[in-house]
Design a protein around this motif. Structure first.
Motif, PDB file in Angstrom:
ATOM      1  N   PHE A 138       0.822  -1.201   0.000  1.00 56.81           N
ATOM      2  CA  PHE A 138       0.000   0.000   0.000  1.00 56.81           C
ATOM      3  C   PHE A 138       0.862   1.259   0.000  1.00 56.81           C
ATOM      4  N   VAL A 139       1.851   1.305   0.898  1.00 57.43           N
ATOM      5  CA  VAL A 139       2.691   2.501   1.020  1.00 57.43           C
ATOM      6  C   VAL A 139       3.446   2.766  -0.276  1.00 57.43           C
ATOM      7  N   TYR A 140       4.054   1.730  -0.836  1.00 57.12           N
ATOM      8  CA  TYR A 140       4.843   1.933  -2.054  1.00 57.12           C
ATOM      9  C   TYR A 140       3.945   2.275  -3.242  1.00 57.12           C
ATOM     10  N   TYR A 141       2.862   1.513  -3.392  1.00 55.03           N
ATOM     11  CA  TYR A 141       2.014   1.693  -4.569  1.00 55.03           C
ATOM     12  C   TYR A 141       1.303   3.041  -4.546  1.00 55.03           C
ATOM     13  N   ARG A 142       0.815   3.439  -3.368  1.00 57.96           N
ATOM     14  CA  ARG A 142       0.084   4.697  -3.282  1.00 57.96           C
ATOM     15  C   ARG A 142       1.000   5.914  -3.267  1.00 57.96           C
ATOM     16  N   CYS A 143       2.182   5.777  -2.721  1.00 56.22           N
ATOM     17  CA  CYS A 143       3.055   6.942  -2.555  1.00 56.22           C
ATOM     18  C   CYS A 143       4.065   7.117  -3.684  1.00 56.22           C
ATOM     19  N   PHE A 144       4.470   6.008  -4.325  1.00 56.69           N
ATOM     20  CA  PHE A 144       5.538   6.104  -5.305  1.00 56.69           C
ATOM     21  C   PHE A 144       5.101   5.776  -6.729  1.00 56.69           C
ATOM     22  N   TRP A 196      -2.116   8.310 -11.741  1.00 56.30           N
ATOM     23  CA  TRP A 196      -2.740   8.028 -13.040  1.00 56.30           C
ATOM     24  C   TRP A 196      -2.907   6.535 -13.286  1.00 56.30           C
ATOM     25  N   GLY A 197      -2.057   5.716 -12.664  1.00 53.83           N
ATOM     26  CA  GLY A 197      -2.146   4.286 -12.911  1.00 53.83           C
ATOM     27  C   GLY A 197      -2.857   3.519 -11.835  1.00 53.83           C
ATOM     28  N   ARG A 198      -3.242   4.201 -10.762  1.00 51.24           N
ATOM     29  CA  ARG A 198      -3.776   3.514  -9.612  1.00 51.24           C
ATOM     30  C   ARG A 198      -5.110   2.842  -9.899  1.00 51.24           C
TER      31      ARG A 198
END
Length: 326
Positions: free
Chosen positions: A252-258, A262-264
């Protein structure tokens, strides 16, 4: 119920998890509810609530959601209104399971670190109020989930399947909800467990008197022995939770923050990592009973008694039948 691709591991993992999870949580509920495991009524209340929540996760999330997607696509469970309800119940169950662990951790934090509040907060009544409040809150907090899903297709006038609607990724209200929900569970809950355990451990290490009491069991002080059991139980349950949820937290932290916004949600290059996190977090629903068995002697004794009871009852029934036939 909206995923189209599944790992081969899932076809075996979820049925095995359900086969193990349902009976072990039922056993935990029965054994703990008898109140003969050496825990206070307050601790027993939390442990029973945690086992009940874990059982609900197994039923709703594992059996009715994930196993249904894999094996029961042509049943009533795949109708859109039904699977919306299942997804709502799954979200509530997972939230309650996690936050009951937080509540138990906080209760032990107060018992060890806040002596002035211990007698007022660490009670059976307070535990009941906390459990009911958490259940009510998460039922209300997860109300938006059924409205986030659309059907896959219509067949013979029936809406089938559930998939996240495209509005979920673009409308500000849904984007805010998509951040709030996982931040609350499990990110904030994860941090709270770490915080409370760190302060509890610090309190134990700094309080020489408490440390001496925990080591000196030769005096047979029931209160000291009970406190030691509760501390061992606290750290065992918390450690298990942290280890099994850390993959989900990291994703969650990596995917949402880094990863760019646009791709989420539309494409996820880290889907395998996310799936591993899901497999591990669901395993957490089966570990508490093992922890009780390994760390708590009285629970082991009561568990053994519960397992022997059907055998003894069957023996009595057979002897009764034999006496009638004679």
């Amino acid at each position: 119920m909206g995923r189209l691709q599944h790992s081969p591991v899932e076809y075996y993992y979820y049925p095995i998890l359900a086969t193990i999870g349902v009976p072990v949580n039922l056993l935990a509920i029965v054994v703990l509810s008898r109140g003969k495991c050496g825990f206070s009524k307050c601790i027993t209340r939390y442990l029973v609530a945690m086992a009940t929540a874990d059982l609900t996760v197994i039923v709703c999330e594992v059996i009715l959601n994930r196993i249904a997607v894999l094996y029961w696509r042509n049943t009533i469970l795949y109708y859109t209104p039904v699977c919306r309800c299942i997804l709502f119940l799954s979200a509530v169950a997972v939230d309650c399971s996690v936050w009951f662990t937080v509540a138990f951790t906080f209760d032990r934090f107060v018992a060890i670190s806040k002596e002035n509040l211990r007698s007022r907060y660490c009670t059976d009544r307070t535990a009941t109020v906390v459990m009911v409040t958490l259940c009510t809150f998460f039922c209300l907090q997860n109300v938006p989930w059924p409205f986030a899903y659309n059907s896959f297709y219509r067949q013979n006038g029936l809406l089938l399947g559930c998939r996240i609607g495209s509005d979920f990724y673009f409308l500000p209200a849904w984007v805010a909800f998509s951040w709030m929900e996982p931040l609350l569970t499990p990110v904030i809950s994860f941090c709270l467990i770490l915080f409370f355990n760190a302060h509890t451990a610090r309190r134990i290490l700094m309080a020489n008197l408490v440390r001496r009491r925990l080591r000196d069991l030769s005096r047979g002080d029931p209160e000291t022995e009970s406190r030691k059991r509760s501390i061992i139980l606290l750290f065992a349950i918390s450690s298990s939770f942290i280890l099994l949820w850390v993959t989900t937290i990291s994703h969650f932290v990596y995917y949402r923050c880094f990863v760019g916004i646009w791709g989420r949600g539309l494409t996820n290059p880290y889907a395998k990592f996310e799936n591993i996190g899901v497999l591990l977090q669901l395993l957490n629903t089966c570990t508490n009973t093992l922890i009780y068995t390994v760390t708590q002697g009285k629970f082991r004794a009561q568990l053994l008694h519960a397992l022997q009871w059907p055998v003894a009852l069957t023996g009595k029934f057979v002897r009764h039948i034999k006496s009638i036939l004679k």
